[in-house]
Design a protein around this motif. Sequence first.
Motif, mmCIF file in Angstrom:
data_model
loop_
_atom_site.group_PDB
_atom_site.id
_atom_site.type_symbol
_atom_site.label_atom_id
_atom_site.label_comp_id
_atom_site.label_asym_id
_atom_site.label_seq_id
_atom_site.Cartn_x
_atom_site.Cartn_y
_atom_site.Cartn_z
ATOM 1 N N THR A 20 -4.732 28.890 -21.951
ATOM 2 C CA THR A 20 -2.773 28.096 -22.446
ATOM 3 C C THR A 20 -2.081 27.591 -21.695
ATOM 4 O OG1 THR A 20 -1.879 30.219 -22.491
ATOM 5 C CG2 THR A 20 -3.007 30.063 -24.934
ATOM 6 N N GLN A 21 -1.070 26.824 -22.111
ATOM 7 C CA GLN A 21 -0.434 26.349 -21.099
ATOM 8 C C GLN A 21 0.544 27.281 -20.698
ATOM 9 O OE1 GLN A 21 0.524 22.087 -21.595
ATOM 10 N NE2 GLN A 21 2.783 22.955 -21.498
ATOM 11 N N GLN A 22 1.430 27.547 -19.924
ATOM 12 C CA GLN A 22 3.028 28.192 -19.792
ATOM 13 C C GLN A 22 3.626 27.534 -18.552
ATOM 14 O OE1 GLN A 22 3.326 32.789 -19.462
ATOM 15 N NE2 GLN A 22 0.890 33.122 -20.325
ATOM 16 N N MET A 23 5.355 27.693 -18.803
ATOM 17 C CA MET A 23 5.749 27.112 -17.971
ATOM 18 C C MET A 23 6.669 28.742 -17.190
ATOM 19 S SD MET A 23 6.088 24.079 -18.351
ATOM 20 C CE MET A 23 7.240 23.955 -16.947
ATOM 21 N N LEU A 24 6.139 28.002 -15.383
ATOM 22 C CA LEU A 24 6.844 28.890 -14.363
ATOM 23 C C LEU A 24 8.182 28.388 -13.492
ATOM 24 C CD1 LEU A 24 3.534 31.185 -13.610
ATOM 25 C CD2 LEU A 24 5.326 32.018 -14.978
ATOM 26 N N GLY A 25 9.096 29.226 -13.778
ATOM 27 C CA GLY A 25 10.479 28.891 -12.404
ATOM 28 C C GLY A 25 11.336 27.966 -13.547
ATOM 29 N N GLY A 26 11.906 27.753 -13.027
ATOM 30 C CA GLY A 26 13.136 27.337 -13.783
ATOM 31 C C GLY A 26 14.766 28.005 -13.522
ATOM 32 N N GLY A 27 15.038 27.671 -12.140
ATOM 33 C CA GLY A 27 15.961 29.074 -12.455
ATOM 34 C C GLY A 27 16.528 30.178 -10.796
ATOM 35 N N LEU A 28 17.138 31.153 -11.117
ATOM 36 C CA LEU A 28 17.109 31.124 -9.416
ATOM 37 C C LEU A 28 16.110 33.063 -9.950
ATOM 38 C CD1 LEU A 28 19.524 32.132 -7.614
ATOM 39 C CD2 LEU A 28 20.058 34.039 -8.953
ATOM 40 N N TYR A 29 15.532 33.882 -8.817
ATOM 41 C CA TYR A 29 14.181 34.270 -8.706
ATOM 42 C C TYR A 29 15.544 35.104 -6.929
ATOM 43 C CZ TYR A 29 10.940 32.393 -12.205
ATOM 44 O OH TYR A 29 11.453 31.655 -13.117
ATOM 45 N N ALA A 30 14.707 36.129 -7.620
ATOM 46 C CA ALA A 30 14.469 37.840 -6.027
ATOM 47 C C ALA A 30 13.549 37.232 -6.106
ATOM 48 C CB ALA A 30 15.061 38.954 -6.805
ATOM 49 N N VAL A 31 12.606 37.365 -4.620
ATOM 50 C CA VAL A 31 11.415 37.030 -4.160
ATOM 51 C C VAL A 31 11.078 38.390 -3.084
ATOM 52 C CG1 VAL A 31 9.377 35.346 -3.065
ATOM 53 C CG2 VAL A 31 11.589 34.642 -4.495
ATOM 54 N N THR A 32 9.979 38.738 -3.001
ATOM 55 C CA THR A 32 9.910 39.808 -1.491
ATOM 56 C C THR A 32 8.373 39.877 -2.342
ATOM 57 O OG1 THR A 32 10.068 41.804 -0.952
ATOM 58 C CG2 THR A 32 9.238 41.750 -3.036
ATOM 59 N N ARG A 33 7.827 39.455 -0.062
ATOM 60 C CA ARG A 33 6.621 39.353 -0.134
ATOM 61 C C ARG A 33 5.458 40.635 -0.055
ATOM 62 N NH1 ARG A 33 4.553 34.915 4.158
ATOM 63 N NH2 ARG A 33 6.218 33.601 1.868
ATOM 64 N N HIS A 34 4.831 40.029 -0.949
ATOM 65 C CA HIS A 34 3.667 42.109 0.008
ATOM 66 C C HIS A 34 2.441 41.301 0.535
ATOM 67 C CE1 HIS A 34 1.342 45.748 -1.068
ATOM 68 N NE2 HIS A 34 -0.267 44.118 -1.925
ATOM 69 N N VAL A 35 2.278 42.706 1.699
ATOM 70 C CA VAL A 35 0.950 42.060 1.980
ATOM 71 C C VAL A 35 0.150 43.015 2.246
ATOM 72 C CG1 VAL A 35 0.275 41.426 4.754
ATOM 73 C CG2 VAL A 35 2.275 40.891 4.190
ATOM 74 N N GLY A 36 -1.411 43.153 1.735
ATOM 75 C CA GLY A 36 -2.491 43.588 1.313
ATOM 76 C C GLY A 36 -2.803 43.931 0.483
ATOM 77 N N PRO A 37 -3.530 45.330 0.006
ATOM 78 C CA PRO A 37 -4.147 44.651 -1.171
ATOM 79 C C PRO A 37 -3.329 44.873 -2.785
ATOM 80 C CG PRO A 37 -5.151 46.534 0.111
ATOM 81 C CD PRO A 37 -3.694 45.858 0.771
ATOM 82 N N TYR A 38 -4.177 44.255 -3.544
ATOM 83 C CA TYR A 38 -2.907 44.208 -4.964
ATOM 84 C C TYR A 38 -2.708 44.989 -5.328
ATOM 85 C CZ TYR A 38 -4.900 39.097 -4.410
ATOM 86 O OH TYR A 38 -5.277 37.569 -3.592
ATOM 87 N N GLU A 39 -3.144 46.717 -5.214
ATOM 88 C CA GLU A 39 -3.140 47.784 -5.477
ATOM 89 C C GLU A 39 -1.378 48.513 -5.187
ATOM 90 O OE1 GLU A 39 -7.074 47.176 -6.263
ATOM 91 O OE2 GLU A 39 -5.805 46.925 -3.937
ATOM 92 N N GLY A 40 -1.268 48.264 -4.252
ATOM 93 C CA GLY A 40 0.142 48.020 -3.475
ATOM 94 C C GLY A 40 1.459 47.211 -4.596
ATOM 95 N N LEU A 41 0.923 46.485 -4.906
ATOM 96 C CA LEU A 41 2.295 45.684 -6.135
ATOM 97 C C LEU A 41 3.066 46.467 -6.618
ATOM 98 C CD1 LEU A 41 0.031 42.149 -6.440
ATOM 99 C CD2 LEU A 41 2.395 42.387 -5.365
#
Length: 295
Positions: free
Chosen positions: A219-240
């Motif tokens: 399917t097609q989806q739209m992401l973004g478009g506006g304000l976001y709070a962003v933080t970075r994770h470094v390591g295995p995805y289980e830590g997300l």
Amino acid sequence: MKPSTKENYIRRISRVVDFLNAQTESAPSLEQLASVAAISTFHFHRVYTAVTGETPSATMRRLRIAKACLLLRETARPITEIAFDVGYDSSQAFAKTLREMTGSTASELRADLSKLARVLDDLSRPSGGDYQPDKMLDVKLVSIEPFKVIAHRHVGPHSNLFIAYGELFSWAEKSGNTEGFKGIYGIPIDDPRETPEQQARFDCCFDLGPDTAPAGDFTQQMLGGGLYAVTRHVGPYEGLDEKYDYLYGPWLSASGHVLRAQPLFNHYLADPDSSPPEQWETDVYLPVDEYERGE
């Protein structure tokens, strides 16, 4: 600290707890609970857990057992009737949950009113407590232009996500769409702490450029478009999950912002096939707006 933001979400979640307490014999859907809270279904389950320290299903179990304990103390009704009154389909299921949560049977609690009083006191509040992060995370506010992604819905354990992404890449390669490849994204729709892993939904996404059209089950989806709070994770995805909890809990409470009715999404910056898990980098994007008093 922005008390207006925190109080806003506490007030909304308190309405849900009252709603659950009034109908312990039923099983409200996620959509019903999100509507009571006036919080988008994209965010409700994680906001609820951040505010209360437990999942909605855990709250319902606790409230059901608390109501059953009150009936054990205040009435002489048969235990089977009490089990049905608080929403259990069988006395066996009720007995199992009661023992798991109190360490006792219904008969034992009825015979020991002092212990029953202690159990009721314990059940009057969530067992999870407030989430306390180990450290403050670096969170930035960014505005993002909307962009299109091609999504492949995965339902099941997150351990199988690599297979789903592989299927999406295979389609992109065979259809000649890899030349426009710009990024790997993911939308964690369900919280695995609340949803059985076989039912957990996750949208695996590729940004293949604005002109790429989906085919088949994609399917097609739209992401973004506006304000976001962003933080970075470094390591295995289980830590997300820890990063999600931080954004929905301590950060949101202190931010002076409210959530928008768009999904949280991950931007995977590293190729997991060419780097070890401890070097994987993922940016987590939470859609927000400025808080307006009266919301």
